[in-house]
Design an enzyme around this catalytic site. Structure first.
Site, PDB file in Angstrom:
ATOM      1  N   LYS A   1       0.816  -1.216   0.000  1.00 14.64           N
ATOM      2  CA  LYS A   1       0.000   0.000   0.000  1.00 14.64           C
ATOM      3  C   LYS A   1       0.851   1.268   0.000  1.00 14.64           C
ATOM      4  O   LYS A   1       0.484   2.262  -0.632  1.00 14.64           O
ATOM      5  CB  LYS A   1      -0.954   0.008   1.186  1.00 14.64           C
ATOM      6  CG  LYS A   1      -0.326   0.198   2.548  1.00 14.64           C
ATOM      7  CD  LYS A   1      -1.377   0.223   3.633  1.00 14.64           C
ATOM      8  CE  LYS A   1      -0.762   0.409   5.012  1.00 14.64           C
ATOM      9  NZ  LYS A   1      -0.114   1.717   5.180  1.00 14.64           N
ATOM     10  N   THR A   2       1.990   1.251   0.695  1.00 14.60           N
ATOM     11  CA  THR A   2       2.846   2.444   0.708  1.00 14.60           C
ATOM     12  C   THR A   2       3.379   2.726  -0.687  1.00 14.60           C
ATOM     13  O   THR A   2       3.460   3.884  -1.127  1.00 14.60           O
ATOM     14  CB  THR A   2       4.011   2.258   1.698  1.00 14.60           C
ATOM     15  OG1 THR A   2       3.482   1.967   2.996  1.00 14.60           O
ATOM     16  CG2 THR A   2       4.857   3.519   1.776  1.00 14.60           C
TER      17      THR A   2
ATOM     18  N   ASP B   1      -4.230   7.297   4.303  1.00 16.18           N
ATOM     19  CA  ASP B   1      -3.691   5.981   4.648  1.00 16.18           C
ATOM     20  C   ASP B   1      -4.427   5.441   5.877  1.00 16.18           C
ATOM     21  O   ASP B   1      -4.914   6.214   6.708  1.00 16.18           O
ATOM     22  CB  ASP B   1      -2.196   6.111   4.936  1.00 16.18           C
ATOM     23  CG  ASP B   1      -1.507   4.760   5.035  1.00 16.18           C
ATOM     24  OD1 ASP B   1      -2.116   3.741   4.650  1.00 16.18           O
ATOM     25  OD2 ASP B   1      -0.350   4.725   5.507  1.00 16.18           O
ATOM     26  N   GLU B   2      -4.512   4.117   6.008  1.00 21.43           N
ATOM     27  CA  GLU B   2      -5.118   3.451   7.169  1.00 21.43           C
ATOM     28  C   GLU B   2      -6.527   3.990   7.452  1.00 21.43           C
ATOM     29  O   GLU B   2      -6.879   4.312   8.581  1.00 21.43           O
ATOM     30  CB  GLU B   2      -4.229   3.634   8.408  1.00 21.43           C
ATOM     31  CG  GLU B   2      -2.799   3.177   8.245  1.00 21.43           C
ATOM     32  CD  GLU B   2      -2.644   1.664   8.230  1.00 21.43           C
ATOM     33  OE1 GLU B   2      -3.674   0.945   8.191  1.00 21.43           O
ATOM     34  OE2 GLU B   2      -1.489   1.192   8.245  1.00 21.43           O
TER      35      GLU B   2
ATOM     36  N   GLN C   1      -8.069  -5.190   9.209  1.00 23.62           N
ATOM     37  CA  GLN C   1      -7.043  -4.804  10.185  1.00 23.62           C
ATOM     38  C   GLN C   1      -7.501  -3.630  11.046  1.00 23.62           C
ATOM     39  O   GLN C   1      -6.679  -2.900  11.592  1.00 23.62           O
ATOM     40  CB  GLN C   1      -5.738  -4.444   9.474  1.00 23.62           C
ATOM     41  CG  GLN C   1      -5.097  -5.615   8.741  1.00 23.62           C
ATOM     42  CD  GLN C   1      -3.704  -5.282   8.225  1.00 23.62           C
ATOM     43  OE1 GLN C   1      -2.761  -5.115   8.986  1.00 23.62           O
ATOM     44  NE2 GLN C   1      -3.573  -5.186   6.909  1.00 23.62           N
TER      45      GLN C   1
ATOM     46  N   ARG D   1       1.838 -10.810  10.288  1.00 21.76           N
ATOM     47  CA  ARG D   1       3.119 -10.125  10.521  1.00 21.76           C
ATOM     48  C   ARG D   1       4.286 -10.999  10.073  1.00 21.76           C
ATOM     49  O   ARG D   1       5.412 -10.525   9.958  1.00 21.76           O
ATOM     50  CB  ARG D   1       3.312  -9.809  12.012  1.00 21.76           C
ATOM     51  CG  ARG D   1       2.321  -8.870  12.688  1.00 21.76           C
ATOM     52  CD  ARG D   1       2.098  -7.615  11.906  1.00 21.76           C
ATOM     53  NE  ARG D   1       0.953  -7.783  11.015  1.00 21.76           N
ATOM     54  CZ  ARG D   1       0.714  -7.002   9.969  1.00 21.76           C
ATOM     55  NH1 ARG D   1       1.524  -6.014   9.664  1.00 21.76           N
ATOM     56  NH2 ARG D   1      -0.347  -7.206   9.210  1.00 21.76           N
TER      57      ARG D   1
END
Length: 756
Positions: free
Chosen positions: A60-61, A244-245, A275, A625
């Site tokens: 995503k970044t 973002d997020e 998430q 993770r």
């Protein structure tokens, strides 16, 4: 590089240059190279609302930075017409650096930062609209609580009956929802006076020319709703919004974004509903779930190619999260090619108790280390803080280097708070809380009577504490000695303030700490902590050199407060699952997967399924993770908050797919045979649903459990509250292996059974 969180007063306030229209972007542009089809669609779909559902490890970044570069390189907007919002300063720094690497220094003009830092920039320009001055102070949580306590005391509210911390949590919840005192929900807190105390608290903040974190969003939303011309200005300026997020936004952040996006509607929100794990701090997963309803005609792009984890890990995580009803839906798939022969399945291991769980996990860590794997590539992720104790003890015993993330922060230490109060008072003389903290620190002979006189003068004349003190020393209302001390203090503050624009701020901070006597106070202190406190003050002064001025540094500290721990050498990380979001490791260890621990008892006690679904999202975050391996453990017995309990395995273990999971447990745990011997034994329906029994404990020492020495013997008949009557097959200290008449063979603590 320019501080991304400093005020951007240097940006042009005049209307931006006239747009010359978009230009074609070459298909081989650097930011488009290496994108998969989903990522390419997310980057190049620039017009209209776009929701990018970005699963864990899907890049995503990369998409966000490429999208910014694509918009600017295609001349769809000028840098200052782009607003990019992140949730952490670390993410903002990374994004700014990546964009600069793609398109060069022009990226410096982008409005890029956290919600709070961006709102500070706007609020500084329009502070008068909410009755503040532009140099307002941002209070930290400690000062917020002190101020609220003062309000409660003045209103004769019993702090023992109505804890200030609970009232502050209520006020912050109102602010997260965008509710001002006159529009807040009804509450029976503080005897039904919570709304009135909220109003008084806000008035005190304005008197101090200060605001707290919740105010930064709330005030800007208020400005937008009450000042149409201000809102229209920013709606016109920000042609493109990137968030973002998005799954972690609260109501106030949601309102802020919706207001800004109404004109151009070019808003791109990147997030993962699977998430969303921060409802306890105001996040509302409904914001992302209703995006298509909020922005009709929105394009939804799903990023499902994962470039982090193995197929087994992805399959386990996807199968688990599929049990949630409140989600938009996506399925992660490997974006990389793997050698099937080298892949490890997700492992689940059942053990006897927490002590053995720690031994099993640390043994695994040491085995991986002997194979050449770095400890820094491993993490133990716990659901609750109390779980770390046994792991820390085991790691210390074995000599494995480790660090616990989430401990006391640098800027929360007492000596740093004191030093920051000096700096705050120099920058903003209206900061009464800073004045109170350091006016007699070190001791200047200013007793309660002198300080009470300052408070009375401030109230009578409507002045700040500092201005009242400066006025008071010109009168005879104070005795000569305290009057002289207070006069010297006020003169020093004014002199330091006069040096703000002429002296390097790091040098000025050192002078303030020296001339105030604060450094000398710790030099004369003979306690063991004093040398460390002096070192911390030196570190504070050194940190100042990275910022443009004291005000930008103070804003940085107030907004960031990140636990930026730097490991000394190679060490394993121990942290909570909540703290691990956004991180990745080669090996992940997930202990304590037991009912009432994970999922947590609070979620199980909630009505409805929202709490349980968030716990499942937290489990999904934990598994994803990992790059290469996951070990999940559960214990049959555990000491939880000073009670020994027989534990039931987490229901989440049932939801992991058999084809991608390898299960093992000590023989006799929850089934007639070991779980490694028969997957059919892993059957939730065979487990009792009622809460397991508890035993009161008086210490954390395992040795204090009842011993069966001289007690139970092989062949003896016994009765267990849960499993009924049985015969003792074997005795191992205080552990018994018992063949129960109806429940089969099981291991139990001898203190859980009675002789028949």
């Amino acid at each position: 590089m320019t501080d991304p969180f400093a005020l951007d007063d240097e940006l042009p306030s005049a209307p931006p240059p006239r747009q010359t229209g978009p230009v074609p972007v070459p298909p081989d542009a650097p930011w488009l190279k290496g994108l998969n089809p989903e990522q390419h669609e997310a980057v190049t779909t620039t017009d209209g609302p776009v929701l990018v559902l970005s699963g864990a490890g899907t890049g995503k970044t990369k998409v966000l930075t490429a999208r910014l570069a694509h918009i600017l390189a295609g001349r769809r907007a000028q840098p200052w017409q782009c607003l990019a919002v992140t949730f952490t300063n670390r993410a903002a720094r990374e994004m700014r650096e990546r964009v600069a690497g793609l398109i060069g220094p022009v990226s410096e003009g982008i409005w890029l930062g956290t919600f709070h830092s961006l709102c500070v920039r706007i609020l500084r320009r329009h502070a008068e609209a909410v009755r503040l001055k532009s140099n307002f102070t941002i209070l930290d949580s400690d000062d917020q609580l002190r101020l609220l306590k003062q309000v409660m005391e003045s209103e004769s509210i019993d702090a023992k009956k109505w804890p200030p911390q609970a009232l502050m949590a209520t006020i912050q919840r109102w602010k997260d929802r965008g509710q001002t005192p006159d529009k807040s929900d009804a509450s029976d807190m503080a005897g039904g006076r919570a709304q009135e105390l909220y109003r008084l608290y806000q008035e005190r903040l304005r008197t101090l020319n200060a605001c707290d974190f919740g105010d930064l969003l709330l005030h800007v939303v208020t400005v937008f709703l009450t000042q149409p011309e201000v809102l229209a200005h920013y709606q016109e300026q920000f042609r493109y919004l990137l968030v973002d997020e998005y799954q972690d936004t609260n109501v106030a952040q949601y309102l802020w974004l919706r207001l800004l996006a109404q004109k151009h509607r070019n808003i791109c929100c990147v997030g993962d509903d699977d998430q969303s794990i921060y409802s306890w701090r105001g996040a509302d997963v409904g914001n992302i779930l209703r995006f298509e309803r909020d922005f009709p005609g929105a394009r939804v792009v799903r990023l499902e190619s994962n470039y982090r984890s193995t197929p087994h890990i992805l399959a386990a995580a996807s199968c688990l999260i599929a049990n949630n009803a409140g989600r938009l839906g996506k399925t992660l798939r490997p974006g990389l090619t793997y050698d099937a022969d080298t892949l490890e399945k997700v492992r689940v291991r059942g053990v006897w108790d927490g002590e053995e769980e720690a031994r099993v996990v640390v043994d695994e860590i040491e085995a991986l280390q002997r194979k050449g794997e770095r400890l820094a590539g491993m993490a133990i992720l716990v659901r609750a803080g109390f779980q770390t104790r046994e792991f820390e003890e085991r790691l210390i015993t074995t000599g494995v280097p480790y660090r616990v993330i989430g401990g006391p922060r640098f800027y929360e230490r007492a000596e740093i708070r004191d030093a920051m109060a000096y700096l705050r008072l120099v920058v903003s003389p209206d900061d009464g809380l800073a004045f109170e903290r350091i006016v007699n620190l070190p001791k200047r002979g200013l007793g309660d009577a002198a300080l009470q006189s300052v408070h009375m003068a401030a109230r009578k004349r409507g002045l700040s504490l500092f201005d009242a003190a400066a006025l008071l020393v010109e009168t005879d209302e104070l005795k000569p000695r305290p009057r002289a001390s207070l006069a010297r203090f006020c003169a020093d503050v004014l002199r330091w303030r006069s040096l703000l624009d002429t002296m390097p701020h790091a040098e000025l901070a050192a002078i303030i700490l020296d001339e105030s006597g604060y450094t000398e106070m710790w030099q004369n202190d003979k306690s063991p902590e004093a040398p460390g406190r002096l070192e911390n003050l030196k570190e504070l002064v050194a940190a100042l050199e990275e910022y443009d001025g004291l005000q930008s540094f103070l804003e940085h500290v107030a907004l960031v407060m990140e636990n930026d721990v730097k490991a000394e050498g190679d060490s394993i990380v121990v942290m909570t699952l909540h703290g691990a979001k956004g991180l990745e490791f080669d090996s992940i260890f997930l202990p304590g997967w037991e009912e009432e621990i994970f999922p947590h008892i609070r979620a199980l006690n909630e009505s409805g399924t929202q709490g349980l679904e968030e716990e499942r999202r937290l489990a999904y975050v934990g598994i994803t993770r990992a790059r290469r391996r996951v070990l999940i453990t559960f214990a049959a017995n555990r000491r939880v908050y000073n009670q020994w309990k027989s534990q039931l395995p987490s229901r989440f273990l049932d939801e992991l797919p058999e084809a991608h999971v390898e299960r093992a447990a000590e023989r006799g745990l929850y089934a007639g045979g070991g779980l490694a011997e028969s997957s059919a034994a892993w059957n939730r329906q065979s487990w009792p649903r009622r809460s397991p029994p508890t035993i009161e404990a008086t210490s954390w020492k395992v040795a204090e459990r009842k011993s069966s020495a001289g007690g139970f013997k092989t062949g003896q008949r016994v009765f267990h509250d849960k499993f009924g009557t049985g015969t003792v097959l074997a005795v191992d200290d205080n552990k018994l292996e018992i063949a129960f008449d109806k429940a089969g063979t099981k291991k139990v603590l001898d203190s859980f059974v009675d002789a028949v």
